[in-house]
Each structure stands twice: as structure tokens, then as C-alpha cells.
Design an enzyme around this catalytic site. Structure first.
Site, PDB file in Angstrom:
ATOM      1  N   LYS A 180      53.439  51.531 -18.290  1.00  0.00           N
ATOM      2  CA  LYS A 180      54.465  52.468 -19.271  1.00  0.00           C
ATOM      3  C   LYS A 180      54.751  53.548 -18.488  1.00  0.00           C
ATOM      4  O   LYS A 180      53.944  53.583 -16.823  1.00  0.00           O
ATOM      5  CB  LYS A 180      54.444  52.656 -20.197  1.00  0.00           C
ATOM      6  CG  LYS A 180      53.962  51.915 -20.863  1.00  0.00           C
ATOM      7  CD  LYS A 180      55.901  51.366 -22.066  1.00  0.00           C
ATOM      8  CE  LYS A 180      55.612  50.879 -22.855  1.00  0.00           C
ATOM      9  NZ  LYS A 180      56.871  49.677 -23.332  1.00  0.00           N
ATOM     10  N   ASP A 193      54.312  52.487 -28.318  1.00  0.00           N
ATOM     11  CA  ASP A 193      54.543  53.917 -27.711  1.00  0.00           C
ATOM     12  C   ASP A 193      54.357  54.682 -29.011  1.00  0.00           C
ATOM     13  O   ASP A 193      54.052  55.913 -27.930  1.00  0.00           O
ATOM     14  CB  ASP A 193      56.482  53.974 -27.929  1.00  0.00           C
ATOM     15  CG  ASP A 193      57.309  53.144 -27.302  1.00  0.00           C
ATOM     16  OD1 ASP A 193      57.126  52.889 -26.193  1.00  0.00           O
ATOM     17  OD2 ASP A 193      58.820  52.924 -27.398  1.00  0.00           O
ATOM     18  N   SER A 248      59.540  42.156 -25.072  1.00  0.00           N
ATOM     19  CA  SER A 248      59.868  43.327 -24.720  1.00  0.00           C
ATOM     20  C   SER A 248      61.451  43.674 -24.721  1.00  0.00           C
ATOM     21  O   SER A 248      62.329  42.389 -24.876  1.00  0.00           O
ATOM     22  CB  SER A 248      60.240  43.901 -23.083  1.00  0.00           C
ATOM     23  OG  SER A 248      61.140  44.140 -22.112  1.00  0.00           O
ATOM     24  N   GLY A 282      62.754  53.437 -18.615  1.00  0.00           N
ATOM     25  CA  GLY A 282      62.955  52.094 -17.601  1.00  0.00           C
ATOM     26  C   GLY A 282      63.728  51.584 -18.284  1.00  0.00           C
ATOM     27  O   GLY A 282      64.409  50.527 -18.113  1.00  0.00           O
ATOM     28  N   SER A 315      66.425  54.881 -28.087  1.00  0.00           N
ATOM     29  CA  SER A 315      66.385  53.593 -27.853  1.00  0.00           C
ATOM     30  C   SER A 315      67.372  53.426 -28.717  1.00  0.00           C
ATOM     31  O   SER A 315      68.417  52.327 -27.955  1.00  0.00           O
ATOM     32  CB  SER A 315      65.208  52.490 -29.144  1.00  0.00           C
ATOM     33  OG  SER A 315      64.268  52.946 -28.117  1.00  0.00           O
ATOM     34  N   ARG A 332      55.088  61.360 -23.607  1.00  0.00           N
ATOM     35  CA  ARG A 332      54.187  60.702 -25.011  1.00  0.00           C
ATOM     36  C   ARG A 332      53.071  61.320 -24.128  1.00  0.00           C
ATOM     37  O   ARG A 332      52.289  61.654 -25.905  1.00  0.00           O
ATOM     38  CB  ARG A 332      54.605  59.528 -25.463  1.00  0.00           C
ATOM     39  CG  ARG A 332      55.137  58.895 -25.196  1.00  0.00           C
ATOM     40  CD  ARG A 332      55.477  58.217 -26.541  1.00  0.00           C
ATOM     41  NE  ARG A 332      57.323  57.079 -25.852  1.00  0.00           N
ATOM     42  CZ  ARG A 332      58.287  57.111 -26.899  1.00  0.00           C
ATOM     43  NH1 ARG A 332      58.325  57.742 -27.832  1.00  0.00           N
ATOM     44  NH2 ARG A 332      59.590  56.646 -26.676  1.00  0.00           N
ATOM     45  N   GLN A 354      63.333  45.463 -24.041  1.00  0.00           N
ATOM     46  CA  GLN A 354      64.290  46.125 -23.309  1.00  0.00           C
ATOM     47  C   GLN A 354      64.756  45.109 -22.444  1.00  0.00           C
ATOM     48  O   GLN A 354      66.126  44.394 -21.960  1.00  0.00           O
ATOM     49  CB  GLN A 354      64.292  46.146 -21.617  1.00  0.00           C
ATOM     50  CG  GLN A 354      63.245  48.530 -22.384  1.00  0.00           C
ATOM     51  CD  GLN A 354      62.267  49.462 -21.685  1.00  0.00           C
ATOM     52  OE1 GLN A 354      61.767  48.484 -20.618  1.00  0.00           O
ATOM     53  NE2 GLN A 354      61.972  50.081 -21.615  1.00  0.00           N
ATOM     54  N   ARG A 391      71.502  52.525 -26.189  1.00  0.00           N
ATOM     55  CA  ARG A 391      72.179  51.083 -26.358  1.00  0.00           C
ATOM     56  C   ARG A 391      73.825  51.593 -26.893  1.00  0.00           C
ATOM     57  O   ARG A 391      74.850  50.905 -26.472  1.00  0.00           O
ATOM     58  CB  ARG A 391      71.796  50.495 -27.775  1.00  0.00           C
ATOM     59  CG  ARG A 391      70.288  49.498 -27.091  1.00  0.00           C
ATOM     60  CD  ARG A 391      69.891  49.586 -28.594  1.00  0.00           C
ATOM     61  NE  ARG A 391      68.053  48.704 -28.204  1.00  0.00           N
ATOM     62  CZ  ARG A 391      67.181  48.785 -27.175  1.00  0.00           C
ATOM     63  NH1 ARG A 391      67.347  50.064 -27.023  1.00  0.00           N
ATOM     64  NH2 ARG A 391      66.100  48.182 -26.923  1.00  0.00           N
ATOM     65  N   ARG A 419      57.812  51.388 -11.509  1.00  0.00           N
ATOM     66  CA  ARG A 419      57.535  49.786 -12.929  1.00  0.00           C
ATOM     67  C   ARG A 419      57.772  48.934 -13.079  1.00  0.00           C
ATOM     68  O   ARG A 419      59.460  48.544 -11.870  1.00  0.00           O
ATOM     69  CB  ARG A 419      58.152  50.871 -14.081  1.00  0.00           C
ATOM     70  CG  ARG A 419      57.211  51.827 -14.335  1.00  0.00           C
ATOM     71  CD  ARG A 419      57.883  52.782 -15.337  1.00  0.00           C
ATOM     72  NE  ARG A 419      57.600  52.177 -16.791  1.00  0.00           N
ATOM     73  CZ  ARG A 419      58.057  52.532 -17.987  1.00  0.00           C
ATOM     74  NH1 ARG A 419      59.272  53.218 -17.951  1.00  0.00           N
ATOM     75  NH2 ARG A 419      58.254  51.383 -18.855  1.00  0.00           N
TER      76      ARG A 419
HETATM   77  C1  S3P Z   1      62.287  50.365 -25.910  1.00  0.00           C
HETATM   78  C2  S3P Z   1      61.241  49.325 -25.478  1.00  0.00           C
HETATM   79  C3  S3P Z   1      60.203  48.990 -25.494  1.00  0.00           C
HETATM   80  C4  S3P Z   1      59.150  51.380 -25.658  1.00  0.00           C
HETATM   81  C5  S3P Z   1      60.858  52.191 -24.399  1.00  0.00           C
HETATM   82  C6  S3P Z   1      61.758  51.896 -25.640  1.00  0.00           C
HETATM   83  C7  S3P Z   1      63.633  49.748 -25.927  1.00  0.00           C
HETATM   84  O1  S3P Z   1      59.913  48.957 -23.949  1.00  0.00           O
HETATM   85  O2  S3P Z   1      58.122  50.562 -25.066  1.00  0.00           O
HETATM   86  O3  S3P Z   1      59.969  53.157 -25.175  1.00  0.00           O
HETATM   87  O4  S3P Z   1      64.418  50.928 -26.494  1.00  0.00           O
HETATM   88  O5  S3P Z   1      64.135  48.963 -25.382  1.00  0.00           O
HETATM   89  P1  S3P Z   1      59.734  47.979 -23.465  1.00  0.00           P
HETATM   90  O6  S3P Z   1      60.335  46.353 -23.995  1.00  0.00           O
HETATM   91  O7  S3P Z   1      59.082  47.170 -21.717  1.00  0.00           O
HETATM   92  O8  S3P Z   1      58.348  46.946 -24.755  1.00  0.00           O
END
Ligand code: S3P
Length: 432
Positions: free
Chosen positions: A345, A318, A170, A93, A22, A391, A172, A26, A121
């Protein structure tokens, strides 16, 4: 690739895992919009974070990699150039949803696509706020479903600042809106009822953005000057989860996992494990670039089992596949509720956990938003399948360590999405 996993006698030693997925995404995205050079140490070795680097390079930003150090030569907020072709987000994603907020603000159109799993997705969750900001995002329809799937074609343009309440927890989606807000005039506000991981907020501040957080309300001042920086990515707690559970499951184990990210919006995993009786200790803790980082020690022990629901389900989303494995070995079992996000997911993780449990003779009751797993079950060796989900590959490799003989995992290379070194580190810890 098929991987064979033998039962382990015990797991021991000190291990170091790759950088947090994550945080790596970023840092790379924000560094590409900063003025000047950023150096990111311990960048994730996973394929997902390399999808992000590929996109950033296709947008005209120079990226250099030396081992796990990535140098990004940012060209400022308006430094991206129209890519020669569609952008490839691979299996990621995070790449498609977070980049969409940035692409929506460019003065060109882009198409971004992904692999077969990503193409299923849902993207409505980002298309809705981006439309409110004034962006035009076109998705692709799946049979009988609305046009909200990748490939996405994003017609960039000037964005408006909005005040947005997240309908799903979320990070994301939160990040997508904040990233769009970087380009808008005035203040973008995001409200979240359930706190999701806050790496974007910490990273934006680290690069110099004016961002405030108070009681679930994030306020970002648009059009900041972001400045290139030296950054260090902690190791990934979600990757450490596989070794924490493996250490708990295999008798005689004693592991230390070094320099792991302990951000409080991620560390619900440790709280949950401790609450069910896991002997886990934090050996040291410090702060780097606003993120907490430390060493974690785990020893084998029987755990009680428990219930994961509500905010806990969102915070552990996760880690639920590997916690399900632990749940089957626990005294009272594991109940998971409020986790319907698992179904969208990289795979439907309720279905892929249940499928692999059936292969090893473990009982599970599947519900629309979770699972009920009785405790005290015996693990048999089995032929598992990752179904292309990193995973799931790693969760069932951990289950195989408690098997009564050699197990196999089909499509085991899926682990490379977040953790290419997983198999080697597992061998190292098992003394092989
Ligand atoms: C993530 C947010 C989560 C997580 C993903 C990574 C991120 O997803 O499940 O593996 O880095 O912001 P969601 O935003 O769909 O909850």
C-alpha cells in the site's frame, strides 16, 4: 508538518466527513467520458481525488469546482485529447491503475507518473490484463526488479474485449479492465473469486452502461453511450473508521457520523466491529445513485478482539492499521492473516504499524502476511511518524487519544491524501 495530539477526555457530537475517495475517483473518470454535464456533490476533498481531476483536465475536459461540488463537462467516450505533458497521479494508486484502462484505449500515447511512494507500487497487475486486451504499457524498472513501476508509458490503441479472472482481490484492477472494456467491441467479462468493492459497477450502470453482475462474474457491453448525471457522493466509511475506533477507545464517548457510505462491499468493517462487541447502530439508511448511505452511532465500550483472515482481510484492508490500534486495547488482542497486500500500500503497513507500536511500547509480532497483537495493552504517549502514509497518520492520532500525555505525529499532513479535515474534526469531537 508535526501534529501534537493530546489524550481526549471523551469524543462526542455529530460529525460529517468528506466524500468517499473510491466513489469520487470513479464518478470523475466516468463523467469525463459521458455526453454532457455531470454535477458531483460532496466530492472528496482529498489530494488523491484532486490528482484524478488534474489528469482529467489535462486530457482536455473542463472541470469546475465550487466548494465540494464538482462539475465535469464530459465530451463522450472519444472526447479526451492528448495531454501537453505527463499526467501526475500524485500518491494515488486508484488514479494510475484505473486511468490506465482508459488511457490504453486512446489514439495517443501518455506517460503517467506519481510521487516517491507510488513509484514503488506494483503495476504488473494491470499491465497483464491490458496486454491481453492488446495495449502496450511500459513500466519503469526498480533496481533488481522487473519494469512494472511508475512512470508508465501507455501507447493507446484499439482494445479487444477479454474474459479475465482476477488473480488478486483488487477493485482497482477490476476497474481498470472494465474501463478498458468500455472501448472494446463486444463483451468484457471480469471474474472475481473474492468480492471487491463494487463502486465501478454501480457507477457505470448509473451513467447508462449495460453491465450485469452474477455470482462474481461481471459482464460489460462495450462502446456504450454514457450520459452526464447529477450525483451525490456518500461520506467515506474508511475515514469514518478512525472515528469509530476513537469512539470505542475513549471512555465516555458517544458519536454520530452522518451520511456515511454503507455499500455492503465496504461495510465489513461494521460487521467486524459488531462481532467483537462494539455498540454500533445504523440510525437511518437510504439509497443514492445505487449506493447505500446512512448515519452511524458509536459509544465507548470494551471490545473482545478477534481474527481477521481470508475474505475478511481483503474487505478490511484499508482499515487494518486503525483496527490494529483497537486490537492492542481489546480484551484478547487481534490476529491478522492473509493480508500481504498491506505490504504494497502507500507504505508497507505491517512495518509502519509495527514501528509506531514500538514507539508507544505496544507489543506486536509481525508475520509475512499479517500481525499478532496481544490485548489489554497500555497506551503510552509517543513521537509517531506517518512515513508519508495518510492512514498511518490517522491511525496513530487515534492511538494518541488514549496516551498518557501529549503525542506527536511527524509528517501528519499525509492525512490530506484522503482526509484534509481530519485534525479539525478530531478537535471538534474532542471539544477543543
Ligand atoms: C480501492 C481499492 C483497494 C483499496 C484502495 C482503494 C478502490 O485497493 O485498498 O484504497 O477505490 O478501488 P486494491 O484494488 O489494490 O485492493
Amino acid at each position: 508538518m508535526q501534529q501534537t495530539v493530546l489524550p481526549a477526555a471523551c469524543l462526542s457530537g455529530a460529525i460529517t466527513l468528506p466524500g468517499d475517495k473510491s466513489i469520487s475517483h470513479r464518478y470523475a473518470m466516468i463523467a469525463s467520458l459521458a455526453e454532457g454535464k455531470s454535477t458531483i456533490r460532496n466530492y472528496s476533498t482529498g489530494a488523491d481525488c484532486h490528482s484524478t481531476l488534474g489528469c482529467v483536465q489535462a486530457l482536455g475536459i473542463q472541470v469546475e469546482e465550487e466548494g465540494t461540488t464538482v462539475t465535469i463537462h464530459g465530451q463522450g467516450l472519444h472526447g479526451w485529447r492528448k495531454p501537453a505533458g505527463p499526467l501526475d497521479a500524485g500518491n494515488s494508486g486508484s488514479t494510475i491503475r484505473m486511468m490506465a484502462g482508459l488511457l490504453a484505449a486512446q489514439n495517443f500515447s501518455t506517460t503517467i507518473f506519481g510521487d516517491e511512494s507510488l513509484s514503488r507500487r506494483p503495476m504488473a497487475r494491470i499491465m497483464k490484463p491490458l496486454a491481453e486486451m492488446g495495449a502496450k504499457v511500459e513500466g519503469t524498472a526498480l533496481p533488481g526488479k522487473e519494469a512494472q513501476y511508475p512512470p508508465l508509458t501507455i501507447h493507446g490503441g484499439a482494445l479487444k474485449a477479454i474474459d479475465y479472472t482476477l488473480p488478486v482481490a483488487s477493485a482497482q484492477v477490476k476497474t481498470c479492465v472494465l474501463f478498458g472494456g468500455l472501448f472494446a467491441e463486444g463483451q468484457t467479462v471480469v471474474r472475481e473469486a473474492m468480492q471487491s468493492r463494487d463502486h465501478s459497477e454501480l457507477a457505470l450502470k448509473e451513467f447508462g452502461a449495460d453491465l450485469k453482475v452474477s455470482k462474481g462474474v461481471i459482464t460489460l457491453q462495450g462502446q456504450p453511450t454514457l450520459t452526464g448525471r447529477e450525483l451525490m457522493v456518500p461520506s467515506d466509511l474508511s475515514s469514518a473508521a478512525f472515528f469509530l475506533v476513537a469512539g470505542l477507545l475513549v471512555p465516555g464517548s458517544h458519536l454520530v457520523i452522518r451520511n456515511v457510505g454503507l455499500n455492503p462491499t465496504r461495510s465489513a468493517l461494521l460487521d467486524f466491529l459488531v462481532s467483537i462487541g462494539a455498540p454500533i447502530k445504523i440510525l437511518k439508511i437510504e439509497s443514492t445513485n445505487g449506493e447505500l448511505i446512512g448515519d452511524i452511532e458509536v459509544r465507548h465500550a470494551a471490545v473482545k478482539g478477534g481474527v481477521i483472515e481470508g475474505a475478511m482481510a481483503a474487505a478490511l484492508i484499508d482499515e487494518i492499521p486503525v483496527l490494529a490500534v483497537l486490537g492492542a486495547a481489546s480484551e484478547k488482542g487481534l490476529i491478522v492473516r492473509d493480508a500481504s497486500e498491506l505490504r504494497i500500500k502507500e507504505t508497507d503497513r505491517i512495518a509502519t504499524v509495527a514501528d509506531n507500536f514500538a514507539r508507544m511500547g505496544i507489543q506486536i509480532e509481525v508475520t509475512p502476511d499479517g500481525m499478532v497483537i496481544p490485548g489489554n495493552q497500555t497506551f503510552k504517549a509517543a513521537a509517531f511518524d506517518s512515513f508519508g502514509d495518510h492512514r498511518i497518520a490517522m491511525a496513530f492520532a487515534v492511538a494518541a487519544l488514549r496516551g498518557d500525555g501529549p503525542s506527536t505525529i511527524d509528517n501528519a499532513d499525509a492525512a490530506s491524501v484522503s482526509f484534509p479535515e481530519f485534525w479539525n474534526i478530531l478537535d471538534q469531537a474532542a471539544g477543543r
